[in-house]
Motif scaffolding. Structure first.
Motif, PDB file in Angstrom:
ATOM      1  N   THR A  88      -3.475 -41.056 -26.715  1.00 62.08           N
ATOM      2  CA  THR A  88      -2.304 -40.876 -27.158  1.00 62.08           C
ATOM      3  C   THR A  88      -2.360 -39.313 -28.284  1.00 62.08           C
ATOM      4  N   ASP A  89      -0.858 -38.455 -27.740  1.00 65.63           N
ATOM      5  CA  ASP A  89      -0.539 -37.536 -28.919  1.00 65.63           C
ATOM      6  C   ASP A  89      -0.745 -37.448 -30.593  1.00 65.63           C
ATOM      7  N   VAL A  90      -0.371 -37.242 -31.260  1.00 67.37           N
ATOM      8  CA  VAL A  90      -0.363 -37.503 -32.565  1.00 67.37           C
ATOM      9  C   VAL A  90      -0.035 -35.936 -33.223  1.00 67.37           C
ATOM     10  N   ALA A  91       1.364 -36.552 -33.109  1.00 67.60           N
ATOM     11  CA  ALA A  91       2.437 -34.810 -33.521  1.00 67.60           C
ATOM     12  C   ALA A  91       3.970 -35.607 -33.566  1.00 67.60           C
ATOM     13  N   LEU A  92       4.607 -34.712 -34.507  1.00 70.39           N
ATOM     14  CA  LEU A  92       5.852 -35.811 -34.202  1.00 70.39           C
ATOM     15  C   LEU A  92       7.029 -34.654 -33.716  1.00 70.39           C
TER      16      LEU A  92
ATOM     17  N   PRO B 160      -4.295 -35.939 -32.359  1.00 70.35           N
ATOM     18  CA  PRO B 160      -4.158 -35.125 -33.333  1.00 70.35           C
ATOM     19  C   PRO B 160      -3.438 -33.767 -32.867  1.00 70.35           C
ATOM     20  N   SER B 161      -2.473 -33.529 -32.654  1.00 72.38           N
ATOM     21  CA  SER B 161      -2.041 -31.829 -31.644  1.00 72.38           C
ATOM     22  C   SER B 161      -1.005 -31.343 -32.034  1.00 72.38           C
ATOM     23  N   ASP B 162      -1.553 -31.900 -33.882  1.00 74.21           N
ATOM     24  CA  ASP B 162      -0.253 -30.843 -34.856  1.00 74.21           C
ATOM     25  C   ASP B 162      -0.438 -29.878 -35.805  1.00 74.21           C
TER      26      ASP B 162
ATOM     27  N   PRO C 280       7.331 -24.629 -21.069  1.00 73.62           N
ATOM     28  CA  PRO C 280       7.314 -25.448 -19.871  1.00 73.62           C
ATOM     29  C   PRO C 280       7.329 -26.955 -20.312  1.00 73.62           C
ATOM     30  N   TYR C 281       6.095 -27.169 -21.061  1.00 66.78           N
ATOM     31  CA  TYR C 281       5.684 -28.411 -21.242  1.00 66.78           C
ATOM     32  C   TYR C 281       7.471 -29.199 -22.493  1.00 66.78           C
ATOM     33  N   ARG C 282       7.495 -28.635 -23.339  1.00 67.25           N
ATOM     34  CA  ARG C 282       8.372 -28.016 -24.084  1.00 67.25           C
ATOM     35  C   ARG C 282      10.013 -28.236 -23.355  1.00 67.25           C
TER      36      ARG C 282
ATOM     37  N   ASP D 204       9.385 -20.569 -34.850  1.00 73.38           N
ATOM     38  CA  ASP D 204       8.305 -20.659 -33.812  1.00 73.38           C
ATOM     39  C   ASP D 204       6.508 -21.982 -34.950  1.00 73.38           C
ATOM     40  N   LYS D 205       5.727 -21.957 -34.506  1.00 74.87           N
ATOM     41  CA  LYS D 205       4.417 -23.023 -34.853  1.00 74.87           C
ATOM     42  C   LYS D 205       3.977 -22.637 -35.469  1.00 74.87           C
ATOM     43  N   LYS D 206       3.509 -20.688 -35.784  1.00 70.36           N
ATOM     44  CA  LYS D 206       2.137 -19.698 -36.803  1.00 70.36           C
ATOM     45  C   LYS D 206       2.104 -20.047 -37.831  1.00 70.36           C
TER      46      LYS D 206
ATOM     47  N   TYR E 107       1.380 -23.260 -38.613  1.00 72.82           N
ATOM     48  CA  TYR E 107      -0.099 -23.985 -38.520  1.00 72.82           C
ATOM     49  C   TYR E 107      -0.330 -24.077 -37.506  1.00 72.82           C
ATOM     50  N   GLN E 108      -0.037 -23.493 -36.414  1.00 79.74           N
ATOM     51  CA  GLN E 108      -1.040 -23.333 -34.941  1.00 79.74           C
ATOM     52  C   GLN E 108      -1.474 -21.896 -35.275  1.00 79.74           C
ATOM     53  N   MET E 109      -3.068 -21.804 -34.167  1.00 82.02           N
ATOM     54  CA  MET E 109      -3.225 -20.496 -34.831  1.00 82.02           C
ATOM     55  C   MET E 109      -2.932 -19.452 -34.078  1.00 82.02           C
TER      56      MET E 109
ATOM     57  N   VAL F 186      -9.407 -27.089 -27.203  1.00 84.54           N
ATOM     58  CA  VAL F 186      -9.396 -26.011 -27.005  1.00 84.54           C
ATOM     59  C   VAL F 186      -7.680 -26.055 -26.474  1.00 84.54           C
ATOM     60  N   LYS F 187      -7.055 -25.151 -27.094  1.00 85.72           N
ATOM     61  CA  LYS F 187      -5.591 -25.446 -25.947  1.00 85.72           C
ATOM     62  C   LYS F 187      -5.001 -23.973 -26.823  1.00 85.72           C
ATOM     63  N   PRO F 188      -4.031 -23.869 -25.969  1.00 83.42           N
ATOM     64  CA  PRO F 188      -4.491 -23.368 -23.785  1.00 83.42           C
ATOM     65  C   PRO F 188      -5.990 -23.780 -23.928  1.00 83.42           C
TER      66      PRO F 188
ATOM     67  N   GLN G 126      -5.721 -27.586 -19.722  1.00 78.23           N
ATOM     68  CA  GLN G 126      -4.943 -26.151 -18.699  1.00 78.23           C
ATOM     69  C   GLN G 126      -3.680 -27.237 -18.540  1.00 78.23           C
ATOM     70  N   VAL G 127      -2.572 -26.180 -19.957  1.00 78.34           N
ATOM     71  CA  VAL G 127      -2.201 -26.443 -20.286  1.00 78.34           C
ATOM     72  C   VAL G 127       0.181 -26.388 -19.803  1.00 78.34           C
ATOM     73  N   SER G 128       0.926 -26.130 -19.602  1.00 78.29           N
ATOM     74  CA  SER G 128       1.969 -26.796 -18.714  1.00 78.29           C
ATOM     75  C   SER G 128       2.582 -25.297 -18.243  1.00 78.29           C
ATOM     76  N   GLY G 129       2.020 -24.000 -19.008  1.00 75.14           N
ATOM     77  CA  GLY G 129       2.516 -22.940 -18.254  1.00 75.14           C
ATOM     78  C   GLY G 129       1.564 -21.951 -17.542  1.00 75.14           C
TER      79      GLY G 129
ATOM     80  N   THR H  20      -5.902 -31.502 -16.897  1.00 77.27           N
ATOM     81  CA  THR H  20      -4.435 -30.502 -16.223  1.00 77.27           C
ATOM     82  C   THR H  20      -3.457 -31.872 -15.832  1.00 77.27           C
ATOM     83  N   TYR H  21      -2.649 -30.867 -15.047  1.00 71.85           N
ATOM     84  CA  TYR H  21      -1.724 -31.708 -14.742  1.00 71.85           C
ATOM     85  C   TYR H  21      -1.909 -31.548 -13.008  1.00 71.85           C
ATOM     86  N   PHE H  22      -3.046 -31.132 -12.311  1.00 73.81           N
ATOM     87  CA  PHE H  22      -3.594 -30.661 -11.219  1.00 73.81           C
ATOM     88  C   PHE H  22      -4.625 -32.167 -11.050  1.00 73.81           C
TER      89      PHE H  22
HETATM   90  C1  PBG Z   1       2.607 -30.146 -29.354  1.00 78.03           C
HETATM   91  C2  PBG Z   1       2.173 -30.405 -28.174  1.00 78.03           C
HETATM   92  C3  PBG Z   1       2.254 -29.113 -27.594  1.00 78.03           C
HETATM   93  C4  PBG Z   1       1.743 -29.441 -26.060  1.00 78.03           C
HETATM   94  C5  PBG Z   1       0.994 -30.660 -26.548  1.00 78.03           C
HETATM   95  N1  PBG Z   1       2.066 -31.174 -27.636  1.00 78.03           N
HETATM   96  C6  PBG Z   1       2.434 -27.752 -27.087  1.00 78.03           C
HETATM   97  C7  PBG Z   1       3.425 -27.357 -28.469  1.00 78.03           C
HETATM   98  O1  PBG Z   1       4.848 -27.977 -28.335  1.00 78.03           O
HETATM   99  O2  PBG Z   1       3.004 -26.916 -29.772  1.00 78.03           O
HETATM  100  C8  PBG Z   1       1.052 -28.368 -24.995  1.00 78.03           C
HETATM  101  C9  PBG Z   1       1.225 -29.773 -23.438  1.00 78.03           C
HETATM  102  C10 PBG Z   1       1.426 -28.622 -22.672  1.00 78.03           C
HETATM  103  O3  PBG Z   1       2.343 -26.880 -22.865  1.00 78.03           O
HETATM  104  O4  PBG Z   1       1.059 -28.802 -21.642  1.00 78.03           O
HETATM  105  N2  PBG Z   1       2.414 -31.846 -30.200  1.00 78.03           N
END
Ligand code: PBG
Length: 334
Positions: free
Chosen positions: A126-130, A173-175, A212-214, A226-228, A230-232, A257-259, A282-285, A322-324
């Protein structure tokens, strides 16, 4: 690794001998890809339809808890070890602190229970983030235009506890708040969930490739700024090693590691430096990019999928989100 020995020069060396037939190519392959390397991310929703297509991710659907349970059975039958859940909730329940994230009867706990009923042998991550629950679309708590770290930790630890309580095997946790792994580990320990794994998104970059995920989870419209903070920063690689070291010291069992495809150098450095299970997303984009060119006839989709997933293995990844995943498992003969 250093090269201990330089092979003879042409004509004594003819590297093509090792490529001349399928049997020898198989015999000398340095990496393998099997369904056991895959994690299938599932977008779930609290609406009434079982499956709603996500326009920017052809082949991906928002699933009801019931449909998610069916998907978990499919994962089991394909030999995919685990699914990862991401919520698309009714915007009416979103607020400033992401109250929905800690509802024990919320969408994610419902999905965990439905999956554990249907396919108990499939791991649930499960994804931990708000961000999916806040009206501002950020992963933490927003105060006076800033994401406040320590107030966010309390919310995240509670969210992880709620997920563990509902039966999650792995909380992820992805926060990207500082100290969240420790806060979550302490909450799990204090409540008898010492066996729940933490897979931390240790090196998560502020990336254009989450677009695309958003859309899929419905956090795009809300996101202010933006999320700069906290995200790297994608300029950095050494910093990823510090983030990973910190998360491991706080009690993470595995790191991510993501993406993925754009950060294979980071996957390689992390897996080689720490020798802990290192996952890549392998993220949505990345998915959408490949799907779009395949739809135009510009890429052979099946071949591109297997090549891209092998790249993660070559870089040292233990597995790939991966969505694949189901399509790849089928291509691998599952
Ligand atoms: C954030 C979160 C993100 C993804 C999953 N959880 C990124 C974001 O919106 O900052 C992205 C997954 C994807 O692009 O496939 N909690």
């Amino acid at each position: 690794m250093t090269q201990p020995f330089l092979p003879a020069a042409f004509p004594f060396a003819r590297p093509r001998r090792l490529r001349a037939a399928p049997w020898v190519r198989r015999l000398v392959a340095e990496t393998t890809l099997t369904p056991a390397d895959l994690v299938w991310p599932l977008i779930v929703h609290d609406g009434k339809d079982d499956r709603i297509p996500v326009p920017s991710m052809p082949g991906v659907f928002r699933l009801s808890p019931r449909a998610a349970a069916e998907a978990a059975k499919e994962a089991r039958d394909l030999g995919i070890p685990a699914v990862a859940l991401f919520p698309n909730v009714d915007p009416a329940i979103k607020d400033g602190v992401g109250t929905g994230a800690t509802d024990p009867d919320g969408l994610i706990p419902d999905c965990i229970r439905a999956i554990k009923d249907a396919a108990p042998e499939v791991g649930v991550i499960t994804d931990v983030a708000l961000d999916c629950y806040t009206d501002h679309g950020h992963d933490g708590v927003l105060e006076d235009g800033r994401i406040v770290n320590d107030a966010s930790l309390e919310r995240l630890a509670e969210q992880a506890f709620i997920q563990a309580h509902a039966g999650a095997d792995v909380v992820a946790p992805s926060d990207m708040m500082d100290g969240r792994v420790q806060a979550i580990r302490e909450a799990l320990e204090a409540n008898g969930f010492q066996d729940v794994l933490i897979l931390s998104y240790a090196a998560k970059y502020a990336s254009a490739f989450y677009g695309p995920y958003r859309d899929a989870v419905g956090s795009a419209k809300q996101l202010t700024g933006d999320k700069k903070t906290y995200q790297m920063d994608f300029a950095n690689g050494d910093e990823a090693l510090r983030e990973v070291a910190m998360d491991l010291s706080e009690g993470a069992d595995a790191v991510m590691v993501k993406p993925g495809m754009l950060y294979l150098d980071v996957v390689r450095r992390v897996s080689e430096t720490f020798r802990v299970p290192t996952f890549a997303y392998q993220v949505s984009g990345e998915y959408a990019m490949m799907k779009a060119s395949a739809a135009n006839g510009w890429l052979d989709e099946d071949r591109a999928i297997l090549e891209s997933l092998h790249a993660f293995k070559r870089a040292g990844a233990a597995g790939v989100l991966t969505y694949f995943a189901p399509q790849a498992a089928r291509l691998l003969g599952a």
